[in-house]
Scaffold this active site. Structure first.
Site, PDB file in Angstrom:
ATOM      1  N   GLY A  87      46.733  41.246  34.874  1.00 52.26           N
ATOM      2  CA  GLY A  87      46.269  41.503  36.229  1.00 52.26           C
ATOM      3  C   GLY A  87      47.221  42.317  37.084  1.00 52.26           C
ATOM      4  O   GLY A  87      47.210  42.204  38.312  1.00 52.26           O
ATOM      5  N   LYS A  88      48.035  43.175  36.458  1.00 50.73           N
ATOM      6  CA  LYS A  88      48.988  43.988  37.238  1.00 50.73           C
ATOM      7  C   LYS A  88      48.270  44.869  38.253  1.00 50.73           C
ATOM      8  O   LYS A  88      48.699  44.972  39.407  1.00 50.73           O
ATOM      9  CB  LYS A  88      49.829  44.858  36.309  1.00 50.73           C
ATOM     10  N   LYS A  91      50.591  54.915  38.560  1.00 52.39           N
ATOM     11  CA  LYS A  91      50.635  54.387  37.195  1.00 52.39           C
ATOM     12  C   LYS A  91      51.014  55.554  36.286  1.00 52.39           C
ATOM     13  O   LYS A  91      50.141  56.271  35.782  1.00 52.39           O
ATOM     14  CB  LYS A  91      49.287  53.792  36.792  1.00 52.39           C
ATOM     15  N   ASP A 147      42.351  51.561  35.590  1.00 49.69           N
ATOM     16  CA  ASP A 147      43.387  50.968  36.442  1.00 49.69           C
ATOM     17  C   ASP A 147      43.957  51.997  37.417  1.00 49.69           C
ATOM     18  O   ASP A 147      44.158  51.708  38.604  1.00 49.69           O
ATOM     19  CB  ASP A 147      44.515  50.397  35.578  1.00 49.69           C
ATOM     20  N   GLY A 201      51.482  47.102  30.054  1.00 48.48           N
ATOM     21  CA  GLY A 201      51.858  45.959  29.231  1.00 48.48           C
ATOM     22  C   GLY A 201      52.961  45.157  29.894  1.00 48.48           C
ATOM     23  O   GLY A 201      52.931  44.924  31.107  1.00 48.48           O
TER      24      GLY A 201
END
Length: 236
Positions: free
Chosen positions: A15-16, A38, A55, A123
């Site tokens: 859930g980052k 990201k 994401d 990760g």
């Protein structure tokens, strides 16, 4: 004053991004301009605009600073596997060098000057990035190069205490500050002895608990839950 944080997790799928969007939303609510990056994303889908990662798109949507997608996510990997393996398969391994990733992040943040920014890893803490002359670089090396305080996302599931303590120890061993941690329920199921696990984590992590977030399959409802649960008072 500007705020910069590196967001990592105890594992993948913890859930980052969910937490990152929560932090961006709360900072915006405090009147701050925000931007979430990201740098490396595996599992990108082909679109008319090029490879896109879900994401990274969520971080872009949650940011108040409007930038091109390539600024949010400069390294786009199609295979949903470990980034260094995906990059090797796609001939993109040179793009994963810490020096170039750091330069990209610093360029974007210098140009845009957001008040509040997060850089999300992929990760967990020690996921490999690249290997040059036998020297392997990891996301931990990127965090150290950026020298940002770290926010750790802990998935509330069996094994979380060990994973969280190992991650916390590794973060501090690299000389970085653990600014806080977020407990996230990655599925609808509540883990056995959750209250006891949370109490143990609070006792042993020696860092502020920024929020405990609930799982939701409905995005708008999830957004509301995040806004209600996350707490930036320890960060700002």
């Amino acid at each position: 004053m500007t705020y910069r944080f590196f967001v990592t997790g105890t594992d993948t799928d913890v859930g980052k991004t969910f937490v990152g969007c929560a932090l961006l939303t709360h900072a915006a609510g405090k009147g701050l301009s925000t931007l979430g990056l990201k740098p490396v994303a595996a599992g990108c889908e082909r679109t008319p605009e090029g490879l896109r990662n879900d994401d990274a798109l969520k971080l872009q949507a949650a940011s108040t600073t409007a930038v091109e997608y390539g600024d949010i996510n400069p390294v786009q990997l199609e295979d949903a596997i470990a980034p260094h393996i995906a990059a090797q398969r796609g001939g993109q391994h040179e793009q994963l060098q810490v020096g170039s990733l750091k330069a990209h992040v610093e360029r974007v943040l210098t140009e845009q000057q957001p008040d509040f920014a997060i850089v999300e890893g992929a990760g967990g803490w020690l996921v490999p990035l690249s290997s040059t002359a036998g020297q392997t670089e990891t996301f931990a090396d990127l965090a150290v190069a950026l020298d940002y305080p770290v926010i750790l996302v802990v998935a509330l599931r069996l094994g979380c205490i060990n994973h969280a303590l190992l991650s916390c120890e590794a973060i501090r061993a690299r000389g970085l500050k653990l600014a806080g941690w977020v407990a996230n329920r990655p599925t609808a199921a509540v883990m056995a002895a959750e209250a006891e696990n949370l109490a143990t984590l609070k006792e042993l992590l020696h860092a502020p608990l920024l929020g405990t977030l609930n799982f939701s399959e409905d995005a708008p409802e999830a957004d509301r839950a995040v806004k209600a649960a996350a707490n930036l008072s320890g960060l700002l």
